[in-house]
Design a protein around this motif. Sequence first.
Motif, PDB file in Angstrom:
ATOM      1  N   VAL A  43      50.297 -37.311 -39.366  1.00 53.97           N
ATOM      2  CA  VAL A  43      51.026 -36.596 -40.321  1.00 53.97           C
ATOM      3  C   VAL A  43      50.464 -35.621 -41.138  1.00 53.97           C
ATOM      4  CG1 VAL A  43      52.380 -36.943 -42.222  1.00 53.97           C
ATOM      5  CG2 VAL A  43      52.408 -38.596 -40.348  1.00 53.97           C
ATOM      6  N   GLU A  44      49.127 -35.685 -41.500  1.00 55.08           N
ATOM      7  CA  GLU A  44      48.286 -34.973 -42.421  1.00 55.08           C
ATOM      8  C   GLU A  44      48.155 -33.987 -41.638  1.00 55.08           C
ATOM      9  OE1 GLU A  44      47.419 -35.205 -45.435  1.00 55.08           O
ATOM     10  OE2 GLU A  44      46.471 -33.081 -45.491  1.00 55.08           O
ATOM     11  N   GLN A  45      47.638 -33.856 -40.360  1.00 56.83           N
ATOM     12  CA  GLN A  45      47.149 -32.536 -39.448  1.00 56.83           C
ATOM     13  C   GLN A  45      48.632 -31.580 -39.311  1.00 56.83           C
ATOM     14  OE1 GLN A  45      44.099 -32.407 -39.031  1.00 56.83           O
ATOM     15  NE2 GLN A  45      44.554 -30.241 -38.524  1.00 56.83           N
ATOM     16  N   ALA A  46      49.780 -32.478 -39.139  1.00 56.87           N
ATOM     17  CA  ALA A  46      51.218 -31.439 -39.049  1.00 56.87           C
ATOM     18  C   ALA A  46      51.154 -30.621 -40.189  1.00 56.87           C
ATOM     19  CB  ALA A  46      52.122 -32.614 -38.575  1.00 56.87           C
ATOM     20  N   LEU A  47      51.043 -31.499 -41.550  1.00 52.77           N
ATOM     21  CA  LEU A  47      51.376 -30.743 -42.795  1.00 52.77           C
ATOM     22  C   LEU A  47      50.234 -29.628 -42.879  1.00 52.77           C
ATOM     23  CD1 LEU A  47      52.197 -33.977 -44.968  1.00 52.77           C
ATOM     24  CD2 LEU A  47      53.669 -32.282 -43.945  1.00 52.77           C
ATOM     25  N   LEU A  48      49.187 -29.949 -42.432  1.00 54.04           N
ATOM     26  CA  LEU A  48      48.076 -28.821 -42.387  1.00 54.04           C
ATOM     27  C   LEU A  48      48.400 -27.663 -41.712  1.00 54.04           C
ATOM     28  CD1 LEU A  48      44.743 -30.963 -42.517  1.00 54.04           C
ATOM     29  CD2 LEU A  48      45.610 -29.631 -44.554  1.00 54.04           C
ATOM     30  N   THR A  49      49.031 -27.934 -40.473  1.00 58.47           N
ATOM     31  CA  THR A  49      49.387 -26.959 -39.513  1.00 58.47           C
ATOM     32  C   THR A  49      50.534 -25.898 -40.128  1.00 58.47           C
ATOM     33  OG1 THR A  49      48.609 -28.390 -37.770  1.00 58.47           O
ATOM     34  CG2 THR A  49      50.033 -26.431 -37.021  1.00 58.47           C
TER      35      THR A  49
END
Lengths: 262, 318
Positions: A43-49
């Motif tokens: 989820v965090e990587q999706a939000l960073l992307t």
Amino acid sequence: MNIFVCIKQVPDTETKVTPNGDGSYIETSSIKWIMNPYDEFAVEQALLTKAANSGSTVTVVRVGGVKDTEALRTALAMGADEAILVESGDNLDSYMTAKALKGAIEKSGKTPDVIFTGKQAIDDDCLQVPQLLAQMLGLPSVSVVVECAEDGGKFTLKREVEGGALEVYEVNSPAVIACNKGLNTPRYASLPGIMKAKRKPLAQHSLADVGVADSDARVKYSNFQLPPEKPAGKKFDAMDEANQASVVAEVVKLLREEAKVI
Amino acid sequence: MAKVLVFAEANGDTVKSVTFEILGKLAGHDVDVAVVGDMGGNAVADLAKFGAANVHNLKGDNLDKYSPEGYANALKDFIGSNYDYVFAGATSLAKDLMPRLSGMFDAGMASEVTNFAFDGDNFAGTRPLFAGKVLAKVELQGPKPHFVTVRPNALGLPENPTAGAGASNDVAASAGEIRAAIKEIIKGASEKLDLTEANIIVSGGRAMKSAENFKVLEELAEVLGATVGASRAAVDSGYAPHAMQVGQTGKTVSPSLYIACGISGAIQHLAGMRTSKVIVAINTDPDAPIFTKADYGIVGDLFTIVPILKEEISKILS
């Protein structure tokens, strides 16, 4: 970018797990549910992307029971834009789960540019869904990812293998990326985030809606049981400096002669 | 009798030990082995010794190093409808590859079984779930071949392996389109065996107090030929990298000897190491839960006990 995240809801790691009455699964009545810990990194990587690609949306998808939708609400509160829940029973196998995720992603009408998942769910520990989903969607995948950089739709990924060695992959969007601990530091949901999450869209489908039938079952589980308990071991007190050497000598002797492991 | 293929990884002449464990357990079946990329002649001889009837070596462009798609494409063509079951050790590579390959056949897969048996042609395995908090029986249904990965160190090596013919055979294979490719490999800090394959593990917990203090465990590990692990508390405190973490959100291990130093024994840690054959615990707290799982418990300070342990063990091993 159309960014998807697949998450699972699992029993908290501190939960004591016990088999249910007929051994067909575990007792689920008094479990505290959490988002699968590896999925938090996804989820965090999706939000960073999303933050690095303006105009992107993050859609979070979960297949599972509806007793509690905590995991999806958490993802929305962290900042995902919309959620899809595919209702199923407990302990759906990996093949059915991947097929349901595929069906839900296709039904959303959005073509994924990237799909983030956790590297494994800590309930069934199968480590199959990310690769199966990629295969079903005809996409490349990289699993156990501990570093992720993206530039113009091209991902450079570090995958952790035996002994902490890293394989560096380059892959163009679209792709499935399965995330490991250490990839990032998942944010906490803020209070405004939690309030906003309540108004974000949450679509609900049945397994049939997303094209999954009973005949898709590939794995049959039975006979859930606790592992056998070991008999009590031997315990030695070596707090006192005077007997440390003799205690250690005794244990080494036991390891050599009784346990025969050194 | 079921036709079985075992996927093996060879590094020159060396084949991973879990492959021999699987071959030993499959004695009595018609078993072939497939290896992708180059392998040495001694690897073929070892595989034969443990029961391989044929050793198929799949070779082709872009198959000299691993890629999920390249290996899966090559194996898919080779497997075709020739096998009922495909087994592999649950290594980093196979855990990535086998689910994709099983998906190509729309087939079921049992991950990381710790034991298995055949009733006629039907496979039944035992596998831990919830990091080993429970065990369950697992069976497969639907299209063949069925896929199974086996956890290293779980079956053990056969004492008297039944040899197979070990006919070696090169197979021309195609990697097909590879979209996710390895550009570079960065070596790990340790050349030691991975935790999941290690025969002996020395693990440190919160009581290690710092990353530097892990040196005392490394010295003991050196004497034992062991791999060093860590608890979640130690990893979350920054004393050790996540690659070293043993437990439900780290690695599940089953070495023959597990030495837990300054680890209290949280439920998620115990789940990840309880199948170790022999457990030694060193902790100052006599009531630490780790002692309930320990075969040999030493109530004492790891910083004084571990160096003495190292000396004693080097004495008897020298």
